[in-house]
Scaffold this motif. Structure first.
Motif, short mmCIF file in Angstrom:
data_model
loop_
_atom_site.label_atom_id
_atom_site.label_comp_id
_atom_site.label_asym_id
_atom_site.label_seq_id
_atom_site.Cartn_x
_atom_site.Cartn_y
_atom_site.Cartn_z
N ASN A 5 -9.51 10.53 -13.10
CA ASN A 5 -8.79 9.43 -13.76
C ASN A 5 -9.21 9.55 -15.19
N ARG A 91 -0.57 6.90 -7.93
CA ARG A 91 -1.67 6.44 -7.21
C ARG A 91 -1.88 4.84 -7.92
N ASP A 92 -1.26 4.84 -9.32
CA ASP A 92 -1.36 3.36 -9.75
C ASP A 92 -0.44 2.40 -9.60
N ASN A 95 -2.69 -0.75 -4.91
CA ASN A 95 -4.13 -0.42 -4.49
C ASN A 95 -4.23 0.23 -3.12
N CYS A 98 -3.52 3.89 -3.78
CA CYS A 98 -4.82 4.59 -4.43
C CYS A 98 -5.73 5.01 -3.46
N CYS A 174 -6.15 3.49 -11.02
CA CYS A 174 -6.84 3.97 -9.90
C CYS A 174 -8.13 4.64 -10.32
#
Length: 361
Positions: A5, A91-92, A95, A98, A174
């Motif tokens: 990330n 993924r963002d 939660n 993620c 994430c």
């Protein structure tokens, strides 16, 4: 392997030609690999179901491998393609997503590697052991798959508490939870050995013994087979299997090792430099797509040498292809016999379409 990330946050600032080239690699190659992998996986999975994959150890392993590789493309390649095309990291979005996507990517890639190890072990036992049929049973193969699944699942379960939403500069993304950065860097190196190094060593070692067994068997047949025609036919089978073993294992190493190395280098190099980051982005896009190409063609390497699978894939295309009947007084109806014994014989019956209004008595 997955993209870090921390590199993504800088990606929006980098606008030079190298970064644009890296972006085009993702945007153009990813859909090709995705379509090819999903379509090929569907055909192979369908063919394996038609030949009852649960009755053959090799077919069972190939079926699991096909499903796993398709899953990798869906959870890994799709996310990266969306990220590079629309600058949206799925993924963002939540939660839970993620944590789950981190787990699925690492677990599925490792699981695919170790299913390949199972395939190689099965081939070795078939060449080496006289009591193969009693030693390698479907029940034991399912047990081996279950053990691999549980071990790798437990090993990667830490992603459910070491990764999640983190807030930096009033932005929630994430990433690695605070306090687990050192552990995450350590696990990247562990993943290199689980994903690539150890499976490759096992497969190459067993392939070496398989090739020695095939060579000894070929020399024995050369002295015992009566006709040269039969010997040449058996020799071609050995050569085809040898090529399959070498191509699959070398391509496995060629596609998985570079991305593991570049992932480790990123953790040591200072990617805040735009020039260095641009170079790493271009190299990373190439090696990542190369890795995913392995999951697009993985099963094809193994199934292209299986006549049963090729035959059933051809039958699938024949069913999908419309048939045009030529005009005439007769046509042929081909009815296939049951595939329970994997027979390929067909019965042809000529059916007349003429009706007779009167029969002489």
């Amino acid at each position: 392997m997955d993209k870090n990330n921390s590199t993504i946050q800088i990606a929006f600032i980098c606008e030079n030609d190298l970064c644009k080239a890296a972006n085009y690699v993702w945007m153009i190659i990813s859909p090709v690999l995705l379509v090819f992998g999903l379509f090929g996986g569907f055909l192979i999975a369908t063919a394996l179901i038609r030949i009852r994959s649960h009755t053959s150890p090799l077919s069972l392993f190939l079926f699991i491998l096909t499903i796993t590789d398709v899953s990798i493309l869906c959870v890994g390649l799709v996310r990266l393609w969306i990220l590079e095309t629309w600058e949206l990291d799925i993924r963002d979005l939540s939660n839970a997503g993620c944590k789950l996507l981190h787990f699925l990517v690492y677990f599925s890639m490792q699981f695919s590697s170790w299913i390949l190890v199972c395939v190689t072990i099965e081939r070795f036992l078939k060449c080496r052991c006289i009591v193969y049929s009693s030693m390698v049973t479907i029940r034991r193969c399912k047990l081996a798959i279950g053990v691999v699944f549980l071990v790798l699942g437990s090993l990667n379960s830490h992603y459910f508490w070491t990764h999640g939403f983190i807030t930096t500069q009033n932005k929630t993304t994430c990433g690695v939870q605070p306090g687990y950065e050192t552990f995450d860097e350590w696990y990247i190196k562990v993943d290199l050995f689980i994903l690539c190094v150890v499976p490759f060593i096992i497969m190459m070692t067993l392939d070496f013994f398989i090739l020695r067994i095939l060579k000894a068997a070929r020399l024995f047949r050369q002295a015992s087979v009566a006709t040269s025609q039969m010997y040449n036919k058996l020799k071609k089978v050995d050569q085809r299997l040898t090529k399959m073993l070498l191509i699959t294992n070398l391509y496995f190493l060629f596609s998985t090792l570079p991305v593991s190395i570049i992932f480790i280098l990123k953790s040591y190099l200072n990617s805040q430099s735009e020039t260095l980051y641009s170079v790493l982005s271009l190299i990373g896009s190439i090696v990542y797509t190369l890795q995913y190409s392995n999951y697009s063609v993985n099963c094809i390497f193994y199934t292209v040498y299986d006549k049963r699978i090729r035959r059933h894939i051809k039958q699938i295309f024949r069913i999908a292809k419309p048939r045009l009947r030529s005009p005439g007084s007769q046509y042929t109806v081909r009815s296939s016999s049951s595939e329970m014994s994997e027979g390929i014989s067909t019965v042809t019956s000529q059916v007349s379409i003429r009706t007779f209004s009167q029969i002489d008595q």
